[in-house]
Design an enzyme around this catalytic site. Structure first.
Site, PDB file in Angstrom:
ATOM      1  N   ARG A  42       0.859  -1.190   0.000  1.00 30.12           N
ATOM      2  CA  ARG A  42       0.000   0.000   0.000  1.00 30.12           C
ATOM      3  C   ARG A  42       0.890   1.233   0.000  1.00 30.12           C
ATOM      4  O   ARG A  42       1.468   1.576   1.018  1.00 30.12           O
ATOM      5  CB  ARG A  42      -0.935  -0.006   1.209  1.00 30.12           C
ATOM      6  CG  ARG A  42      -1.674   1.308   1.389  1.00 30.12           C
ATOM      7  CD  ARG A  42      -2.770   1.223   2.443  1.00 30.12           C
ATOM      8  NE  ARG A  42      -2.333   0.719   3.730  1.00 30.12           N
ATOM      9  CZ  ARG A  42      -1.712   1.447   4.659  1.00 30.12           C
ATOM     10  NH1 ARG A  42      -1.396   2.703   4.427  1.00 30.12           N
ATOM     11  NH2 ARG A  42      -1.379   0.900   5.809  1.00 30.12           N
ATOM     12  N   TYR A  70       4.363   4.655  11.418  1.00 32.09           N
ATOM     13  CA  TYR A  70       4.556   3.216  11.586  1.00 32.09           C
ATOM     14  C   TYR A  70       5.350   2.543  10.466  1.00 32.09           C
ATOM     15  O   TYR A  70       5.549   1.325  10.508  1.00 32.09           O
ATOM     16  CB  TYR A  70       3.200   2.512  11.734  1.00 32.09           C
ATOM     17  CG  TYR A  70       2.217   2.749  10.609  1.00 32.09           C
ATOM     18  CD1 TYR A  70       2.274   2.008   9.427  1.00 32.09           C
ATOM     19  CD2 TYR A  70       1.220   3.718  10.725  1.00 32.09           C
ATOM     20  CE1 TYR A  70       1.382   2.213   8.400  1.00 32.09           C
ATOM     21  CE2 TYR A  70       0.318   3.930   9.696  1.00 32.09           C
ATOM     22  CZ  TYR A  70       0.395   3.173   8.539  1.00 32.09           C
ATOM     23  OH  TYR A  70      -0.515   3.397   7.522  1.00 32.09           O
ATOM     24  N   HIS A  80      -3.441   4.645   4.653  1.00 31.83           N
ATOM     25  CA  HIS A  80      -4.607   3.754   4.759  1.00 31.83           C
ATOM     26  C   HIS A  80      -5.856   4.472   4.247  1.00 31.83           C
ATOM     27  O   HIS A  80      -6.618   3.934   3.451  1.00 31.83           O
ATOM     28  CB  HIS A  80      -4.781   3.319   6.215  1.00 31.83           C
ATOM     29  CG  HIS A  80      -6.015   2.502   6.443  1.00 31.83           C
ATOM     30  ND1 HIS A  80      -6.150   1.217   5.974  1.00 31.83           N
ATOM     31  CD2 HIS A  80      -7.173   2.798   7.096  1.00 31.83           C
ATOM     32  CE1 HIS A  80      -7.336   0.745   6.332  1.00 31.83           C
ATOM     33  NE2 HIS A  80      -7.974   1.681   7.001  1.00 31.83           N
TER      34      HIS A  80
END
Length: 372
Positions: free
Chosen positions: A266, A279, A270
């Site tokens: 990805r 993260y 998100h």
């Protein structure tokens, strides 16, 4: 290609190295490493490329509009085009697709109009299109719930003798849900004509795959359900298309379900509200950007003389036209009727619901509110 599995005893673990047909450099994988899988034909590869170019531009435009506040939220699929487009183009018109919230480009490629896809992200409808018309279920936000629905429809089709197949996308994080286990298990027991396409983009929001499972890979789980599993390079659209096509054909002929893990990444956050810098390392993102599925296929097509400057420009222009049409669509205010809240709640309308509808209609008329 044939994905024939005669008995549960013949089902083994997938190979550790993900299957690919075209290398990142654009060169074709040696025949002995393709595991009996043929490269799709030239026309198919060009159409896969064209569709990915349109999908990338469409997705980029939606992301931009979301950042402008035109949509409440949008989960981008940038970098995952190969898994989505490869799967959809492998399907037949009569097959059913069960997408997740991240699969808008798949839904768009399936033929659902832009305004109907984005109505949910704008807050107008839970699902803006007729699932029966497009053979495409609503995009599911709760993780893995659509997988059980997909198995149900696939099983019903098998019982009726309807020779269709069902494809459903599921993310790596969603495979940790109980619904995913139930879907895999029911599909195996009932030999449902379904293909589970796991888009392993390596993060369940902020949780990396290493903290989700100790399995070698997600496709390893298939053997536990007596289902064949495949591990595919999710950035190689040729490989995705070939494996999904064979699995769907296998499902239509009564040979049951297949689990296909597409290893990808990805690239975008998100959703627009996410801060991925908290993260993951930016160097990892850049590494995967260089593994771009569109440019990989372009390198191959160019090397074979199938993609010249003129054809490539025509695809880019088509993508720009699609993006322009989408912007124009979102510039128009939707005609919303508050009374539609009461539609499709019950098959047979209950008196209490009718009373509520009448009460709201009275308030709207009293206040002079416009309704479509």
């Amino acid at each position: 290609m044939s994905l024939t599995v005669e008995t549960r005893a013949t089902i083994g673990l997938p190979d550790a190295e993900p299957l690919r047909l075209i290398e990142e450099t654009g060169t074709v994988v040696a025949p002995k490493l393709r595991r009996g899988i043929d490269l799709p034909g030239a026309d198919t590869l060009l159409e896969l490329y064209r569709r990915m170019v349109i999908a990338r531009r469409w997705d980029t435009q939606v992301t931009a509009l979301t950042r402008q506040g035109r949509l409440s939220t949008y989960p981008s699929a940038r970098g995952q085009e190969a898994g989505e487009i490869g799967t959809v183009l492998a399907m037949e018109a009569a097959d059913w697709l069960f997408p997740t919230y991240r699969d808008s480009i798949a839904v768009m490629t399936r033929g659902v109009p832009t305004e109907q896809i984005l109505s949910g992200f704008r807050g107008d409808w839970h699902c803006g299109w007729d699932p029966q018309e497009h053979r495409t279920a609503p995009q599911a936000t709760p993780l893995a719930t659509q997988a059980l629905h997909a198995v149900g429809l696939a099983t019903a089709a098998r019982l009726k003798g309807d020779p269709i197949a069902v494809a459903t996308f599921i993310g790596d994080g969603a495979t940790s849900e109980g619904d995913a286990h139930e879907a895999f298990n029911f599909a195996g027991v009932w030999r449902a004509p379904i293909v589970f396409v796991i888009q392993n983009n390596q993060f369940a929001i902020s949780v990396p795959l290493s903290k989700q499972t100790h399995s070698r890979m997600l496709a390893d789980r298939a053997v536990g359900y007596g289902i064949p599993g495949f591990h595919v390079d999710g950035n190689d659209v040729a490989a995705v298309y070939a494996v999904v096509s064979a699995a769907l054909a296998r499902a239509r002929t009564g040979d049951g379900p297949t689990i296909i893990e597409c290893l990808t990444y990805r690239v975008e956050p998100h959703t627009n509200s996410d801060d991925p810098s908290r993260y993951r390392d930016s160097s990892d993102v850049e590494l995967w950007r260089k593994r771009d599925p569109i440019e990989r296929l372009a390198r191959y097509l160019e090397s074979e003389g199938m993609l010249g400057d003129e054809l490539r420009r025509s695809f880019v222009q088509e993508a720009e036209d699609a993006a322009t049409a989408m912007r124009d669509t979102l510039n128009a205010e939707p005609a919303l009727d508050p009374l539609e809240l009461f539609d499709h709640v019950y098959n047979v309308e209950r008196p209490a619901l009718r009373e509520q509808r009448d009460a709201l209609a009275g308030e709207l008329d009293e206040n002079g509110s416009a309704r479509s």
